[in-house]
Design an enzyme around this catalytic site. Sequence first.
Site, PDB file in Angstrom:
ATOM      1  N   CYS A 110      55.609  56.784  39.005  1.00  0.00           N
ATOM      2  CA  CYS A 110      55.016  57.570  37.927  1.00  0.00           C
ATOM      3  C   CYS A 110      56.128  58.259  37.153  1.00  0.00           C
ATOM      4  CB  CYS A 110      54.062  58.599  38.534  1.00  0.00           C
ATOM      5  SG  CYS A 110      53.226  59.637  37.332  1.00  0.00           S
ATOM      6  N   HIS A 153      45.467  53.964  37.367  1.00  0.00           N
ATOM      7  CA  HIS A 153      46.477  55.007  37.570  1.00  0.00           C
ATOM      8  C   HIS A 153      46.424  56.011  36.414  1.00  0.00           C
ATOM      9  CE1 HIS A 153      50.770  56.235  38.728  1.00  0.00           C
ATOM     10  NE2 HIS A 153      50.611  56.785  37.539  1.00  0.00           N
ATOM     11  N   GLU A 154      46.342  55.495  35.183  1.00  0.00           N
ATOM     12  CA  GLU A 154      46.333  56.385  34.011  1.00  0.00           C
ATOM     13  C   GLU A 154      45.029  57.176  33.910  1.00  0.00           C
ATOM     14  OE1 GLU A 154      49.130  56.996  32.791  1.00  0.00           O
ATOM     15  OE2 GLU A 154      50.073  55.266  33.737  1.00  0.00           O
ATOM     16  N   HIS A 157      45.105  60.174  36.005  1.00  0.00           N
ATOM     17  CA  HIS A 157      45.782  61.329  35.384  1.00  0.00           C
ATOM     18  C   HIS A 157      44.798  62.175  34.574  1.00  0.00           C
ATOM     19  CE1 HIS A 157      49.959  61.015  36.438  1.00  0.00           C
ATOM     20  NE2 HIS A 157      50.069  59.769  36.001  1.00  0.00           N
TER      21      HIS A 157
END
Length: 183
Positions: A110, A153-154, A157
């Site tokens: 990351c 993954h994004e 966030h």
Amino acid sequence: MLTMDDIVREGHPALREVATEVTFPLSDEEKKLGREMLEFLINSQDEELAEKYGLRGGVGIAAPQLAVTKRFLAIHVHDEKDRLYSYVLYNPKIRSHSVQQACLSGGEGCLSVDREVPGYVVRSERVTIDAFDENGTPLKLRFKGYPAIVIQHEIDHLNGIMFYDHINKENPSYLPPDVDVFG
């Protein structure tokens, strides 16, 4: 132009907040930041530009990584057949996901984490995403394999979740049966 100095690192409160949805029409600042996020990813994958500006290579970035707690992200990633997935997505949501799971053989990294975190991050192998482009046009996108891992993954966030939250704490190298491993 965004640089590594613009990216907040783990421990910053924006990385643990649930981001708020953007409203349309987008502000000029939201459009500009989305474009700059995509430009950062493209530049970070260009060896010459990455070296010149000290950029770490990235395939995805979310607004909270820039201390902006709004629901948008950018990805610029190729799949195993070299198909390019290059988007700025506003208010993305996972509409559906596969039962089949996948992970990266070397774990995940990351831009907001300056250390190696060993362990498998098991995610859905396929996802369908509902989102909007900068003009408010609805999009329905399907991702499989590596791009599916990146988009999840994004989106994490945007929900205040870091990739290492998914790693098995007792046994980071534990891999459930029937997980497809990429990389």
